[in-house]
Enzyme design. Sequence first.
Site, PDB file in Angstrom:
ATOM      1  N   LYS A   1      52.097  10.517 -12.726  1.00 32.81           N
ATOM      2  CA  LYS A   1      52.939   9.338 -12.542  1.00 32.81           C
ATOM      3  C   LYS A   1      52.071   8.096 -12.382  1.00 32.81           C
ATOM      4  CE  LYS A   1      57.085  11.433 -10.553  1.00 32.81           C
ATOM      5  NZ  LYS A   1      58.002  11.460  -9.404  1.00 32.81           N
TER       6      LYS A   1
ATOM      7  N   TYR B   1      56.778  21.010   2.051  1.00 30.62           N
ATOM      8  CA  TYR B   1      56.470  22.424   1.831  1.00 30.62           C
ATOM      9  C   TYR B   1      56.129  23.150   3.122  1.00 30.62           C
ATOM     10  CZ  TYR B   1      56.418  21.047  -3.026  1.00 30.62           C
ATOM     11  OH  TYR B   1      56.784  20.548  -4.257  1.00 30.62           O
TER      12      TYR B   1
ATOM     13  N   ARG C   1      53.642  18.768 -13.300  1.00 32.78           N
ATOM     14  CA  ARG C   1      55.019  18.398 -13.633  1.00 32.78           C
ATOM     15  C   ARG C   1      55.297  18.704 -15.102  1.00 32.78           C
ATOM     16  NH1 ARG C   1      52.675  14.026 -10.812  1.00 32.78           N
ATOM     17  NH2 ARG C   1      53.614  13.604  -8.762  1.00 32.78           N
TER      18      ARG C   1
ATOM     19  N   ARG D   1      56.511  24.576  -9.816  1.00 30.49           N
ATOM     20  CA  ARG D   1      55.675  23.625  -9.074  1.00 30.49           C
ATOM     21  C   ARG D   1      55.863  23.836  -7.567  1.00 30.49           C
ATOM     22  NH1 ARG D   1      53.217  18.416  -9.395  1.00 30.49           N
ATOM     23  NH2 ARG D   1      53.957  16.893  -7.876  1.00 30.49           N
TER      24      ARG D   1
ATOM     25  N   HIS E   1      60.362  22.802 -12.428  1.00 31.69           N
ATOM     26  CA  HIS E   1      59.961  22.263 -11.130  1.00 31.69           C
ATOM     27  C   HIS E   1      59.929  23.347 -10.050  1.00 31.69           C
ATOM     28  CE1 HIS E   1      58.857  18.241  -9.955  1.00 31.69           C
ATOM     29  NE2 HIS E   1      59.381  18.426  -8.763  1.00 31.69           N
TER      30      HIS E   1
ATOM     31  N   HIS F   1      50.460  13.898  -5.555  1.00 28.41           N
ATOM     32  CA  HIS F   1      51.333  13.097  -4.703  1.00 28.41           C
ATOM     33  C   HIS F   1      50.604  11.839  -4.235  1.00 28.41           C
ATOM     34  CE1 HIS F   1      54.152  16.645  -3.440  1.00 28.41           C
ATOM     35  NE2 HIS F   1      54.530  16.072  -4.562  1.00 28.41           N
TER      36      HIS F   1
END
Length: 292
Positions: free
Chosen positions: A168, A273, A144, A241, A238, A264
Amino acid sequence: MELFFKYLQYEKRFSPHTLLSYQTDLQQFQEYLKEVYELENVNEVTHDIIRSWVVALVQKDLDSRTIHRKIASLRSYFRFQVKQGVVETNPTLRIKAPKLAKKLPAFIPEDDFTKLLDKIEFTDDLKGQREVVILELLYGTGMRLAELTGIQLSDVNLAAKTLKVLGKGNKERILPLNGSLQLALAKYIQLRTAAFPNNNSTFLLVTDKGAPLYPKFVYRVVKKYISMVSTSAKNSPHVLRHSFATHLLNRGADLGAIKDLLGHASLAATQVYTHNSIEKLKAVFEKAHPKA
């Protein structure tokens, strides 16, 4: 409300970007209360008031994902208030958000991005090699934007061909470095050290003055080069990514492995995806199968 933001920052460990979104959403809701209902206290709102706010957002033609996020911000706030004993019930419980429009992640075709990295001549100075590293890191690892700008020099292990990033929720993960990225990093670090021998900054990516790189800087670099090979209006970091994940999946990579590389929390976030890959499979089938 200040206590709620501290809870998000220190206990939930939300990123600065997410925290700002929550603050903006709740501030806009407060303004709506004052303007329409002349209410000062957010904790006095009812289900009907919140529903009217959602209707007002829809009438403004806001994107459905934006409305979902705003409702989620409010829902989280009232959940916290119930937990603190400030309110008895959460007035957002029966609020229904508008249906989300299904959007496939935008990505750059593999050949186009290969063309970008292989055929464009980057300068051999700090500026040119910094641009190479930005593109190689985003596309070569799928990280990210916030993870990119937060990389420390100590996070790079060229000998082991690995890179540590802080994702995150302050979750660390180790990413592998491909050959071209390893070489690009080695060259850039050498130039960075020579340009700023007395710089105490621990950040890997720095500006021409030696300050830590900031998001808008990265946006400009990515937009500049993606526009050279793609006519898509979407040219943010992004997108690289998304391209990373889509290209891996197209080449047969395991979905669970892609999930871990992207950082994730659940496989559900990665499964989006598969839609791009299914479209590619359909095209191959229609072209090659005798019954297609």
